[in-house]
Design an enzyme around this catalytic site. Sequence first.
Site, mmCIF file in Angstrom:
data_model
loop_
_atom_site.group_PDB
_atom_site.id
_atom_site.type_symbol
_atom_site.label_atom_id
_atom_site.label_comp_id
_atom_site.label_asym_id
_atom_site.label_seq_id
_atom_site.Cartn_x
_atom_site.Cartn_y
_atom_site.Cartn_z
ATOM 1 N N HIS A 88 0.847 -1.197 0.000
ATOM 2 C CA HIS A 88 0.000 0.000 0.000
ATOM 3 C C HIS A 88 0.884 1.248 0.000
ATOM 4 O O HIS A 88 1.310 1.711 -1.040
ATOM 5 C CB HIS A 88 -0.917 -0.047 1.219
ATOM 6 N N HIS A 101 -2.744 -1.300 -11.753
ATOM 7 C CA HIS A 101 -3.443 -0.901 -10.537
ATOM 8 C C HIS A 101 -4.670 -1.782 -10.386
ATOM 9 O O HIS A 101 -5.276 -2.201 -11.379
ATOM 10 C CB HIS A 101 -3.845 0.583 -10.632
ATOM 11 N N ASP A 118 2.491 5.788 -7.986
ATOM 12 C CA ASP A 118 3.722 5.444 -7.276
ATOM 13 C C ASP A 118 4.967 5.525 -8.162
ATOM 14 O O ASP A 118 6.083 5.586 -7.659
ATOM 15 C CB ASP A 118 3.629 4.010 -6.723
#
Length: 443
Positions: A283, A322, A378
């Site tokens: 996460h 994702h 990210d």
Amino acid sequence: MSTDTTGQGAAGGVAQASNTLSITDNRTGRQYEVPIEDETIRSIDLRRIKVNDDDFGLMTYDPAFMNTASCRSSITYIDGDRGILEYRGYPIEQLAERSTYLEVAYLLVHGELPTQPQLDVWTHEITTHTFVHENVKEFMQGFRYDAHPMGMLLASVGALSTFYPEATQIKDVDLRYAQIVRLIAKMPTLAAFAYRHNRGMPYVYPDNDLSYAGNFLSMVYKIAELKYQPDPRIERALDVLFILHADHEQNCSTSAVRSVGSSQVDPYSSVAAGVGALYGPLHGGANEAVLRMLRRIQTVDRIPEFVEGVKAGNERLMGFGHRVYKNYDPRAKIIKRAAQDVFEVTGTNPYLDVALELEKIALEDEYFVSRKLYPNVDFYSGLIYEALGMPVEMFPVLFAIGRTSGWIAQWLEMIDDREQKIARPRQIYTGGRERDYVPMSQR
């Protein structure tokens, strides 16, 4: 053949025939009409499907909640196939370009964008609550010199509940609002203290003359200067990062906040649960994995070898793909521009060229395109954090600062939702039954 075709839902409403799901239980031959609302059926309606009266009823099995809605929410809308992200109906692109983090936080918590007077009051309230009790500072100083900043943040956020015992009165609107302001205001302070502790540096108190992002930068980087003045480009880039991380629907940490909050515990304990979930490498630590990948590749000329390794299953392409997005993550486009602004100040990150070339290849290679492996948020955030001089242990901490407003908005929505009860998932029992105790001498 016996039937059950009343169309009654768990709440007793009668659905039109065109808005129902017809189910035939081949075990019994019975037929059922299950109401469909918002393209969803209530799993509790399946409990009517039984083999006999003593049967518990049919359940759904959904590990990781891949296809289960646990709540109704008006906070964040995501269309993963089209790459759309909206807060309260406003596109993330517009908010990141025109808004500030505190304005977005107001939007998430209150449901509407503020007027200028409302924003002024909101900003003043948060700015004047950035300081923490001196006992909190002493509490944090009790950690080992090398304590992980995320562990410190987790503990200190939870500890705030002991400083504000009235926070347990979650149905009192005024008391509840006070905790909301305190959480958003104090999160950067706790995060900065964790950073300085990990670096063996004295803690720096908030400077209420600075912006939300600027104040955090001051508490992190101030050394001996009388007044720290952050570079406006870095200040803005960090504010944008906070906006992009503010909320993301029912992700792992938000689900944790809601689940713990469903016990009607105080908001500090609920948010601490979210910090704990964000601590995990799948996460909040995902951008750290991207940085490790880029470091392993090292140079652009080694990318083809790495890509072949990914295709062969020997390497993992981090920062792409994702759970929700099957298109280009809209946050990734914004954060890519923010990275360029940061590098104007800090100098080019040596791994930026590797990241850009890797992204170019992945977006053109049929292997990745067919699998819908597009860059996510990210992919570039880790490069920005490293350019700011942040150790990888601080990456999820920075994530938590921005996400706090989203956690609070979700917690508030859950508290006021009459359909919500204390979270209590079902299970499929797979163990033994009716076993007789065996005395120790006979084992």
